[in-house]
Every structure is written in structure tokens, then in C-alpha cells.
Design an enzyme around this catalytic site. Sequence first.
Site, short mmCIF file in Angstrom:
data_model
loop_
_atom_site.label_atom_id
_atom_site.label_comp_id
_atom_site.label_asym_id
_atom_site.label_seq_id
_atom_site.Cartn_x
_atom_site.Cartn_y
_atom_site.Cartn_z
N LYS A 1 0.85 -1.19 0.00
CA LYS A 1 0.00 0.00 0.00
C LYS A 1 0.89 1.23 0.00
O LYS A 1 1.97 1.24 0.58
CB LYS A 1 -0.90 0.00 1.24
CG LYS A 1 -1.90 -1.13 1.28
CD LYS A 1 -2.73 -1.08 2.56
CE LYS A 1 -3.67 -2.26 2.67
NZ LYS A 1 -4.75 -2.23 1.67
N ARG B 1 -9.23 -12.33 1.74
CA ARG B 1 -9.95 -13.48 1.18
C ARG B 1 -9.13 -14.76 1.30
O ARG B 1 -9.68 -15.86 1.23
CB ARG B 1 -10.35 -13.20 -0.27
CG ARG B 1 -9.25 -13.09 -1.27
CD ARG B 1 -9.69 -12.36 -2.53
NE ARG B 1 -9.78 -10.92 -2.31
CZ ARG B 1 -10.17 -10.05 -3.23
NH1 ARG B 1 -10.50 -10.47 -4.44
NH2 ARG B 1 -10.23 -8.75 -2.95
#
Length: 464
Positions: free
Chosen positions: A235, A309
Site C-alpha cells: 500500500k 480473502r
Amino acid sequence: DKKKKKTESAFATRLHFNDGTVLAALFISPHATPYELHTELRKAISDLFSDTEHPRSEAGVLINLKALDRATAARTVTAIAALSRMAAWKPISFGQRAPAKSAVLARLEWTSQLPARQLEDCKSQGLALGDANNLVRTLADLPSNELNPLNYRKRAREFAREHKLSYEFWSISDLKKKKAGAFLAVNRADPQSEAGIAILKYRPKGAAKKSSAKTPVVALVGKGLCFDTGGYNIKTGSYMLGMHGDMTGSALAIALCGYFARIGAPFEVHAYLALAENLISPTAYKPNDVVVACDGTSIEVIDTDAEGRMVLSDTLALVRRTKPALCIDFATLTGAAIRSLDTRRSAVFSNRQELARLAVEAGDESGERTWSFPIGGDYRDVLKSRIADIAQCAPVNNADHIYAATFLSHFIGDETPWVHMDLVSAENKGGLGLAGSDTTGFGVFWTDAFVSKALHSTELKGGK
């Protein structure tokens, strides 16, 4: 002002007396939605319950609801009771910012046409909802050096003891034995290896030790990324700021397990907290790696910043084996969901059309609004991999919230009634509904409303 009453769901006025008494008059339209009711209550009277610089030793609030019909009065009692706890909440602060003493909670006195038993039930439910919301916000606001996987486990174990819940922890060693390769891939970069799945279970009094059709099991799964750097797909800039809150889904799961135990819910609740950190090191997992989940599914990694996920896929596959009557997972999962809805509603997905409908209905009735998106079908085509059974995500971010939910649906299977909530509303600038802080604790009220609807639906009746 009759015109104003017709156009506004609620409005307030206030009088201040020389002796310190404050009279707040709030007009509530019988047509006000729960969200409108919660918002206007917060704006009108939340300061009556919040701590001040000089809190009084005796603080009382008299609430007169005689002008309301019974249905409106009941939901208003529940909302005000919840607000009395939520308005007093403040994030934990450290050092010189730490408060010298705790807030004084206001004493509530009620005048209402509701029967005494109903009034007490509404108050008790509201207080329990407010306390659960406060716990979610407290955990979500803790910095990652205070709430790392190890400290989180300690808190969860103590929480289980206080609420008379059973507690179990599947360590990295346990997950290796279970061949949970997707979860383990995210943990590769963590030198401490304190990650794992914490499991808290509530069983109603009189329920058999082994779950049966007479006592349905609701499984709550929470993403518990105590910090998310994005891994090798790192990020940048402000996108990494605030990633200590990437465990909010797990905070919801633990708070809700305690809430249902407190109100004596007639069903079992099993909360699974998928605790980990997504870090960067020479051993971290990489794009184009192939890992195998505990159900034997091979996964091609596309983006290491889609770690949520990954930990959820193994957790859901393990929950699937227990055959719950209903499974709900909560996760701060995708930016795509935020781009689709902003942060005033959260996104819901389900492998049952009826549950998707009830999920939106529960949002409207609880004041925590949701919106349903499709999954599966031709959306699966984008998740095809040339070398693995399934791709972790699409190579581009278009509709990533749909592809993420479609990916997760593979691991929970078609036989398990399941709802996935992408927690778009975990933060909303200026607060949301009854929550006055940017960190909202969204999901407690929704789950309380949804689980009741789902377990009584024709979709789940008779389910194991």
C-alpha cells in the site's frame, strides 16, 4: 410548524434552565425510518449521555414517550438505551492523553405507555446492543502494537471467560496439520508466528453439548488482520494509514458472540476470528504463487494485498465442515465496495436469494443499511486460472467486491446458507446512525435483526 413536521422525520428543540436542567423536545414522525430515528436521536440528545470536562456525580435523564404509539415507543426505547452507552464511548488513549477518570453514566427514567415488562426488555436489549457496539469500536481503534495476534488472543480468551463462552485456538502448527495453505501463505512474512484462528462458542442453557437440529448453530466469521501492509503489492501513502482497523470483522464476531450470550439467544453462536498480519519480508508470499487451501483447492495468487480473502477462504472451508444452520462472515475487504456505495451502507452477498433479500430488509429495519450485490454465475469466469483451480482475484479491480465474494463462495459451498458482509461502513466521517465517532461499529444492530429473520425464514427452517 406543521409544514416542517410533514417534511422532516424528526427535529428537536431545547430549553436550558438556571438550575442546570435541560429540556429537550424531539418530534418523531411515525414514518421515520430506523436510520432517520437513530441519526436524529444522536444529534438531538447524545450529549446528555456523554462525558464532559466536569461530569456530574448525579446525572439523570427523564424520558417521556407517552405521545408515541407502542411500536414507535418500543424502538425508541431500544435506541435511546443503546445511545446512552454509545454516546459515552471514547477510544482508548495513552500517556498524557489517558483520561484521569471514567465517564459518569446517566441514570435513565422512563414515562411510557408500554407494559413494564416490554419496557424493561427494550431497555435491556438496547444496553446490550450499545455495549457490543462499543466493544467493536474499542478493538478497531487499538493500534496494532497493542492489538497484535498474540494480544488479541489473550483478550479473546479473557472475554470468553467473562461471558462463560468456550474458547479454542488453532495455532499455525494446527493450521499446518489442517493443510490450510491459503491462511499460511499470508502468515509467511510474520516472524512471530502468533497468528491463527480463535474460536468462541456460546450454547444456550439446556442445549446438548453436540449441536442438533433443535439448537441451530450460527457461525460468525471475522477477518482479523491486525495490520495490513499489502505485502509485496504494498500500500502507498495514506492507504496504509488506518490499516490497524483491518480486523474490524473479527471485532464484530467476538462482540456479537458476547451479545447473544448476554441476551440468552435460543441458538448456538460460534465465532471464528481469523487473526494474522500481512507483512513484508523475504519469506512473504508473492503474486503468481500457487497455494492449496485445506479443502484441496489450488489458488493462484494475483495480489498480495487481497490477503483477507486468503485467510477467510480456509476459515470458511473449515466452518463448512461443521454444517452450521447459517454462516455470516464480516470483513473490511475491498475498496471497490466503497467506490460502489460510499460508506453509509455496507455491501452484502449471499448464496441464497432469500437471504440476500432478508439482509437488505434487516438493514432497513435495524438502522444499519445494506445493499445486495450478485455473485457467481459468469463472474466465476474472471477467476479462472491457467495453472490453478481458481484465481485469488481478477487482474483488474473492476467490481472486485463481487469477485471477492464469488471467490469466498467457493469455499463455503452451496450447501451452507451464507452471507458475506463487506464492511464498507466500518468508518464514516462524522459518525453513522447512533454512533457519533468516525469508527462506527457497524454490524451489531444489523446482525441482531438479520439472524432472527434468517432462522425463521423458509430458507433455513429445518436446516441443520
